[in-house]
Design a protein around this motif. Structure first.
Motif, PDB file in Angstrom:
ATOM      1  N   HIS A 151       0.823  -1.211   0.000  1.00  0.00           N
ATOM      2  CA  HIS A 151       0.000   0.000   0.000  1.00  0.00           C
ATOM      3  C   HIS A 151       0.857   1.261   0.000  1.00  0.00           C
ATOM      4  CE1 HIS A 151      -3.820  -2.134   1.708  1.00  0.00           C
ATOM      5  NE2 HIS A 151      -3.657  -2.299   0.420  1.00  0.00           N
ATOM      6  N   ASP A 152       2.095   1.155   0.520  1.00  0.00           N
ATOM      7  CA  ASP A 152       2.979   2.322   0.509  1.00  0.00           C
ATOM      8  C   ASP A 152       3.284   2.759  -0.921  1.00  0.00           C
ATOM      9  OD1 ASP A 152       3.022   2.228   3.255  1.00  0.00           O
ATOM     10  OD2 ASP A 152       4.894   1.091   3.356  1.00  0.00           O
ATOM     11  N   ALA A 153       3.390   1.800  -1.836  1.00  0.00           N
ATOM     12  CA  ALA A 153       3.645   2.134  -3.241  1.00  0.00           C
ATOM     13  C   ALA A 153       2.433   2.827  -3.856  1.00  0.00           C
ATOM     14  CB  ALA A 153       3.997   0.874  -4.026  1.00  0.00           C
TER      15      ALA A 153
ATOM     16  N   GLY B 243     -10.925   4.373  -4.250  1.00  0.00           N
ATOM     17  CA  GLY B 243     -12.359   4.613  -4.205  1.00  0.00           C
ATOM     18  C   GLY B 243     -12.826   4.956  -2.798  1.00  0.00           C
ATOM     19  N   LEU B 244     -12.290   4.246  -1.814  1.00  0.00           N
ATOM     20  CA  LEU B 244     -12.642   4.513  -0.423  1.00  0.00           C
ATOM     21  C   LEU B 244     -12.166   5.898  -0.001  1.00  0.00           C
ATOM     22  CD1 LEU B 244     -13.720   3.620   2.319  1.00  0.00           C
ATOM     23  CD2 LEU B 244     -11.525   2.506   2.754  1.00  0.00           C
ATOM     24  N   GLU B 245     -10.922   6.258  -0.383  1.00  0.00           N
ATOM     25  CA  GLU B 245     -10.400   7.570  -0.020  1.00  0.00           C
ATOM     26  C   GLU B 245     -11.244   8.686  -0.641  1.00  0.00           C
ATOM     27  OE1 GLU B 245      -6.324   7.638  -1.149  1.00  0.00           O
ATOM     28  OE2 GLU B 245      -5.686   6.285   0.461  1.00  0.00           O
ATOM     29  N   THR B 246     -11.638   8.501  -1.904  1.00  0.00           N
ATOM     30  CA  THR B 246     -12.465   9.506  -2.578  1.00  0.00           C
ATOM     31  C   THR B 246     -13.816   9.642  -1.897  1.00  0.00           C
ATOM     32  OG1 THR B 246     -11.379   9.071  -4.701  1.00  0.00           O
ATOM     33  CG2 THR B 246     -13.543  10.140  -4.767  1.00  0.00           C
TER      34      THR B 246
ATOM     35  N   ASP C 160      -3.915  -4.056  -8.940  1.00  0.00           N
ATOM     36  CA  ASP C 160      -4.725  -3.025  -9.593  1.00  0.00           C
ATOM     37  C   ASP C 160      -6.084  -2.917  -8.914  1.00  0.00           C
ATOM     38  OD1 ASP C 160      -3.150  -1.815 -11.450  1.00  0.00           O
ATOM     39  OD2 ASP C 160      -3.825  -3.004 -13.144  1.00  0.00           O
ATOM     40  N   ALA C 161      -6.704  -4.078  -8.681  1.00  0.00           N
ATOM     41  CA  ALA C 161      -8.024  -4.091  -8.046  1.00  0.00           C
ATOM     42  C   ALA C 161      -7.950  -3.541  -6.626  1.00  0.00           C
ATOM     43  CB  ALA C 161      -8.580  -5.514  -8.040  1.00  0.00           C
ATOM     44  N   ASP C 162      -6.898  -3.900  -5.895  1.00  0.00           N
ATOM     45  CA  ASP C 162      -6.717  -3.418  -4.532  1.00  0.00           C
ATOM     46  C   ASP C 162      -6.524  -1.905  -4.524  1.00  0.00           C
ATOM     47  OD1 ASP C 162      -6.376  -3.876  -1.695  1.00  0.00           O
ATOM     48  OD2 ASP C 162      -4.261  -3.393  -2.001  1.00  0.00           O
ATOM     49  N   ALA C 163      -5.729  -1.400  -5.462  1.00  0.00           N
ATOM     50  CA  ALA C 163      -5.503   0.043  -5.550  1.00  0.00           C
ATOM     51  C   ALA C 163      -6.801   0.774  -5.872  1.00  0.00           C
ATOM     52  CB  ALA C 163      -4.447   0.335  -6.608  1.00  0.00           C
TER      53      ALA C 163
ATOM     54  N   ASN D 172      -2.941   9.941 -16.724  1.00  0.00           N
ATOM     55  CA  ASN D 172      -3.008  10.550 -15.396  1.00  0.00           C
ATOM     56  C   ASN D 172      -3.446   9.516 -14.359  1.00  0.00           C
ATOM     57  OD1 ASN D 172      -2.697  12.658 -13.556  1.00  0.00           O
ATOM     58  ND2 ASN D 172      -4.864  13.162 -13.628  1.00  0.00           N
ATOM     59  N   GLY D 173      -2.863   8.319 -14.455  1.00  0.00           N
ATOM     60  CA  GLY D 173      -3.191   7.244 -13.519  1.00  0.00           C
ATOM     61  C   GLY D 173      -2.043   6.257 -13.449  1.00  0.00           C
ATOM     62  N   PHE D 174      -2.236   5.204 -12.665  1.00  0.00           N
ATOM     63  CA  PHE D 174      -1.176   4.209 -12.533  1.00  0.00           C
ATOM     64  C   PHE D 174      -1.752   2.801 -12.606  1.00  0.00           C
ATOM     65  CE2 PHE D 174      -2.435   5.291  -8.167  1.00  0.00           C
ATOM     66  CZ  PHE D 174      -2.679   4.045  -7.611  1.00  0.00           C
ATOM     67  N   CYS D 175      -0.899   1.877 -13.014  1.00  0.00           N
ATOM     68  CA  CYS D 175      -1.260   0.461 -13.076  1.00  0.00           C
ATOM     69  C   CYS D 175      -0.155  -0.356 -12.420  1.00  0.00           C
ATOM     70  CB  CYS D 175      -1.415  -0.016 -14.524  1.00  0.00           C
ATOM     71  SG  CYS D 175      -2.942   0.501 -15.329  1.00  0.00           S
ATOM     72  N   PHE D 176      -0.550  -1.439 -11.769  1.00  0.00           N
ATOM     73  CA  PHE D 176       0.401  -2.417 -11.268  1.00  0.00           C
ATOM     74  C   PHE D 176       0.568  -3.519 -12.300  1.00  0.00           C
ATOM     75  CE2 PHE D 176      -0.506  -0.367  -7.312  1.00  0.00           C
ATOM     76  CZ  PHE D 176       0.612  -0.584  -6.534  1.00  0.00           C
TER      77      PHE D 176
END
Length: 208
Positions: free
Chosen positions: A92-94, A172-175, A164-167, A154-158
């Motif tokens: 999650h730090d990443a 979504g929760l933070e928003t 990706d799903a976890d991110a 303007n986004g990121f992918c693992f």
């Protein structure tokens, strides 16, 4: 790198190799984050190379402000930067760092009084899950970066679809929480804690 003062492609790979050795020794993780400025060629073609260079220098400065001591930000190619996030305790730090980088890059750059907004795409791979060698991890991060650039930018992918799903869930929760705070949708409830032995109230907890 003579323009930005960051480690160049070769030194960046060397720092990554050192981080992987330490990570194996202490059973930690390493994140490789590749950052590519979106549509940078348009900036060079329309505003000229000196403006493009100024954007690269400012981007390098902003990226360096986001990382921890011991992490490495480098310039791998023209408008592509990289970050080695060493001694990582949790994936999650990443996610948090990648979002901070995107937020920092998208802030307007003041060029002789004219604001310029640039966005970036980010690809991330993690060691040891996505590989344990420099070449393997860079290839994995490159593949993730390509997916990010094919998306909305303007986004990121693992590299890992699971991450990706976890991110996506985390962001979504933070928003949702930020929106709930802005709309005054959060409330506090106080609940007493009762001792089953004595029947007395021994404390109180606050629930949001």
């Amino acid at each position: 790198d003579p323009l930005t003062g960051l480690p160049n492609r070769s030194l960046f790979a060397d720092r990554l190799g050192q981080a992987l050795l330490n990570a194996r020794r202490y059973e930690r993780m390493t994140a490789i984050i590749l950052i590519d400025l979106d549509r940078f060629r348009v900036v060079n073609d329309t505003l000229g190379p000196p403006i493009g260079d100024a954007v690269l220098v400012e981007t390098a400065r902003r990226l360096n402000l986001q990382v921890r001591d011991g992490d490495t930000v480098g310039r791998r190619a023209g408008n592509e930067f990289g970050c080695v996030m060493a001694n990582l305790g949790h994936e999650h730090d990443a996610i948090a760092l990648a979002q901070r980088m995107l937020d920092a890059i998208v802030q307007p750059i003041d060029l002789a009084g004219q604001p310029l907004v640039v966005t970036a795409s980010i690809g991330i791979s993690m060691s040891p899950r996505d590989g344990e060698t420099v070449d393997t991890l860079l290839k994995s991060a490159d593949a993730a970066l390509l997916r990010a650039k094919k998306g909305n930018r303007n986004g990121f992918c693992f590299y890992s679809p699971e991450m990706d799903a976890d991110a996506a869930r985390r962001l979504g929760l933070e928003t949702a929480l930020r929106e709930a705070l802005a709309r005054d949708e959060l409330s506090v409830v106080y609940q007493p804690q009762i001792s089953l032995d004595s029947g007395n109230m021994i404390g109180m907890e606050a629930l949001l």
